[in-house]
Design an enzyme around this catalytic site. Sequence first.
Site, short mmCIF file in Angstrom:
data_model
loop_
_atom_site.label_atom_id
_atom_site.label_comp_id
_atom_site.label_asym_id
_atom_site.label_seq_id
_atom_site.Cartn_x
_atom_site.Cartn_y
_atom_site.Cartn_z
N TYR A 58 37.64 0.97 -1.00
CA TYR A 58 36.34 1.08 -0.35
C TYR A 58 36.38 2.08 0.81
O TYR A 58 35.51 2.95 0.93
CB TYR A 58 35.93 -0.30 0.16
N ASN B 288 23.19 5.41 -1.19
CA ASN B 288 23.51 4.14 -0.56
C ASN B 288 24.26 3.17 -1.48
O ASN B 288 24.95 2.28 -0.99
CB ASN B 288 22.20 3.47 -0.09
N SER C 138 30.50 3.89 6.04
CA SER C 138 30.87 2.62 6.66
C SER C 138 31.89 2.90 7.76
O SER C 138 32.63 3.89 7.69
CB SER C 138 31.49 1.68 5.62
N GLY D 166 0.78 -1.23 0.00
CA GLY D 166 0.00 0.00 0.00
C GLY D 166 0.81 1.27 0.00
O GLY D 166 0.27 2.37 0.14
N ALA E 192 36.60 5.68 -0.44
CA ALA E 192 35.31 6.16 -0.94
C ALA E 192 34.37 6.49 0.21
O ALA E 192 33.69 7.52 0.19
CB ALA E 192 34.69 5.11 -1.86
N LYS E 193 34.32 5.63 1.20
CA LYS E 193 33.41 5.83 2.32
C LYS E 193 33.83 7.03 3.17
O LYS E 193 32.98 7.75 3.71
CB LYS E 193 33.33 4.56 3.16
#
Length: 249
Positions: free
Chosen positions: A156, A91, A143, A55, A159-160
């Site tokens: 990684y 995200n 992160s 819904g 980038a975070k």
Amino acid sequence: MELTFKERVAVVTGAGRGIGRAIAETLAGEGAHVVCVSKHSRSCGSAAEAILAKGGKAQALAVDVADSAAVAEACKSLISQHRRIDILVNNAGITRDNLLIRMSEDDWKTVIDTNLNSVFYWTKGLVRSMMKGRWGRIINISSVSGLTGNSGQANYASAKAGMVAFVKSLAKELSPRSITCNAVAPGFIETDMTRAFQQGDAAKRILAAIPLKRFGHTRDIANMVAFLASEEGGYITGQVFTVDGGLTI
């Protein structure tokens, strides 16, 4: 407390699975119209269909978040359709783990393009509509690796960490327009990305370092994002919220 999402429109990248899907479903459950973004139509379509079945209000948008031209076109289309975007949750993310001496240039660039450059593309494309409406929420899913570093994750973690610096800078730029910018830094959350660490000796070592002695759930991250995206989170900006069971105490 009931969170308020008065006809807000939210864009969630990487919404096809894991943390992104939980965020999309949670925001929709609070009344937001959610644009579920992922690279493949099947995954974002599944997320949108699940919301509609309950819904809620949602639509799917298949686009490569690392493709600047494709993202720019998607942003124009969304603003034309909805007139404004109120909430942006950056995200989308991937891993290409390896020790630096073994890491290829492609592994470095692919992770930076998907995890960090995409944040620039989406924010640049949507923030003007927030500025015109003098209201907005930008939330980056970083992160704990971006706060502490992690062996084998130079790409990684970089980038975070960049995602954190990005929202801190934007918080200063955009606060006069009542736009808040924050980051959420998950620890070890039960997702496909962490499946290899959820059993055996690896799980034992990780759980020994987590004071709460368990892996997190995707809803733990989604609930934090929902609060930051709401009216109730309107006096919080430029902050990083670790949701890690105490791992980085």
